[in-house]
Scaffold this active site. Structure first.
Site: not given
Ligand code: NAP
Length: 256
Positions: A12, A156, A160, A186, A64, A37-38, A143
Site C-alpha cells: 500500500g 473495520y 483492526k 494510529p 494483497v 494496485r495503482r 489502529s
Molecule cells: P490510503 O491513503 O487510502 O492508502 C491506502 C493504501 O493501501 C493505498 O496505497 C492503497 O493502494 C493500498 N491498498 C488498499 N487496498 C489494497 C489491496 N487490496 N492491495 C494492495 N494495496 C492496497 O489510507 P491510509 O490512511 O494511508 O491507510 C493505510 C493503513 O493505515 C491502512 O491499513 C489503514 O487501515 C491504516 N490506518 C489509517 C488511519 C487513518 O485515519 N487514515 C488510522 C489508523 C490506521 P492501491 O489503491 O493503489 O492499491
C-alpha cells in the site's frame, strides 16, 4: 540500528501512510520494495523516494487479497531483492459507515480480505525468509479502532482488532528468533482513507477532519521508522498515537 542499504518492503505504498513511510525510509538510505494496485501512483512515490535518498527501488503491482499472487510475487523477487529486512504491512482500507444490520456484505468482504487476510498472506510469504536469515522486522498497521469499536464501524474495527491479535500471536511465534514484531496503531490520520471509505464523496470525507488537527501520514511514518531503527535487541510491541484532539476511537475535541 542503521537501515542503510537494507531492504524495506511496504504494501500500500501508493498513497497516504504507505507513501510517507517510503519517503521516510528513503531518507535512511534504505532500498525500497514498493507494492500497491495503482502502478502510476507507485511510480510517483518511487521517483520522490529516490530524490529523498533511497539507495534503490523496485516497485510492482500487487493486490494483497490474492494469496497466489502474493506468494508468487515474493517467490519471484530478483535475488538482489529477496532479503527483506523490514516488512510494513500497511495496505488497508475501510468501506462504508453503517450499522451492522444494514451494512453491505461486499464492504465487509473487502475490508476483511484486505486488512486481515491480505496481511496474513504477505506475512506468510515474507516471514519464513526472515526466520531462516536470523533477522528482520514486521511492522503491522493497526489502529485505535482495534482498541475500541466506534459506532457504525464494527467490521473495520473488528479487522483492526484482528490485526492486534495476529500481531501479538506472531510475536510469540517468532520468540527465540531475532525477528521483531511491531504494531503501529494510529488514530485519525488525514489521507485518502475517508475518501475511500465514502467511495469518492469528497465533501463527506472532508467533514471527518473538520475542526481538528489530524495526524499526518508523516507522523505515522516517523513512528514506524523509529521502531525499525532501535537496537537489534529492542522489540517495540506497539505504538498507539493520536492527534492531541483525539482521546480514543470515539472521543474528539473539535474547535470550529
Ligand atoms: P490510503 O491513503 O487510502 O492508502 C491506502 C493504501 O493501501 C493505498 O496505497 C492503497 O493502494 C493500498 N491498498 C488498499 N487496498 C489494497 C489491496 N487490496 N492491495 C494492495 N494495496 C492496497 O489510507 P491510509 O490512511 O494511508 O491507510 C493505510 C493503513 O493505515 C491502512 O491499513 C489503514 O487501515 C491504516 N490506518 C489509517 C488511519 C487513518 O485515519 N487514515 C488510522 C489508523 C490506521 P492501491 O489503491 O493503489 O492499491
Amino acid at each position: 540500528m542503521s537501515l542503510k542499504g537494507k531492504i524495506v518492503f511496504i504494501t500500500g505504498a501508493s498513497a497516504g501512510i504507505g507513501a510517507a513511510t517510503a519517503l521516510a525510509f528513503a531518507a535512511e538510505g534504505a532500498r525500497l520494495l514498493l507494492a500497491a494496485r495503482r502502478t502510476g501512483k507507485l511510480a510517483e512515490v518511487a521517483k520522490a523516494a529516490l530524490a529523498r535518498g533511497a539507495e534503490a527501488i523496485h516497485s510492482f503491482q500487487l493486490d494483497v487479497r490474492h494469496h497466489r499472487a502474493v506468494q508468487t510475487a515474493i517467490d519471484e523477487l530478483p535475488p538482489e531483492w529477496a532479503e527483506i529486512e523490514v516488512l510494513v504491512n500497511n495496505a488497508g482500507l475501510s468501506r462504508g459507515l453503517e450499522k451492522i444490520y444494514t451494512g453491505k456484505v461486499e464492504d465487509w468482504d473487502e475490508m476483511i480480505d484486505t486488512n486481515v487476510k491480505g496481511l496474513l498472506y504477505v506475512t506468510r510469504a515474507v516471514v519464513p525468509g526472515m526466520v531462516v536469515r536470523g533477522h528482520g522486522q514486521i511492522v503491522n498497521l493497526g489502529s485505535t479502532a482495534g482498541e475500541m469499536a466506534y459506532p457504525n464501524g464494527a467490521v473495520y474495527c473488528g479487522s483492526k482488532a484482528a490485526e492486534r491479535m495476529i500481531t501479538d500471536g506472531l510475536r510469540q511465534d517468532v520468540l527465540g528468533t531475532p525477528v521483531r514484531v511491531t504494531s503501529i496503531d494510529p488514530g485519525m490520520v488525514e489521507t485518502d482513507f475517508s475518501l475511500v471509505r465514502f467511495r469518492g464523496d469528497a465533501e463527506r470525507a472532508a467533514k471527518v477532519y473538520k475542526g481538528l488537527t489530524p495526524l499526518t501520514p508523516e507522523d505515522v511514518a516517523d513512528a514506524i521508522v523509529w521502531a525499525a531503527t532501535r537496537p537489534a535487541h529492542v522489540n517495540i510491541a506497539r505504538i498507539s498515537l493520536t492527534t492531541i484532539h483525539q482521546a480514543n476511537s470515539i472521543l474528539f475535541h473539535r474547535e470550529r
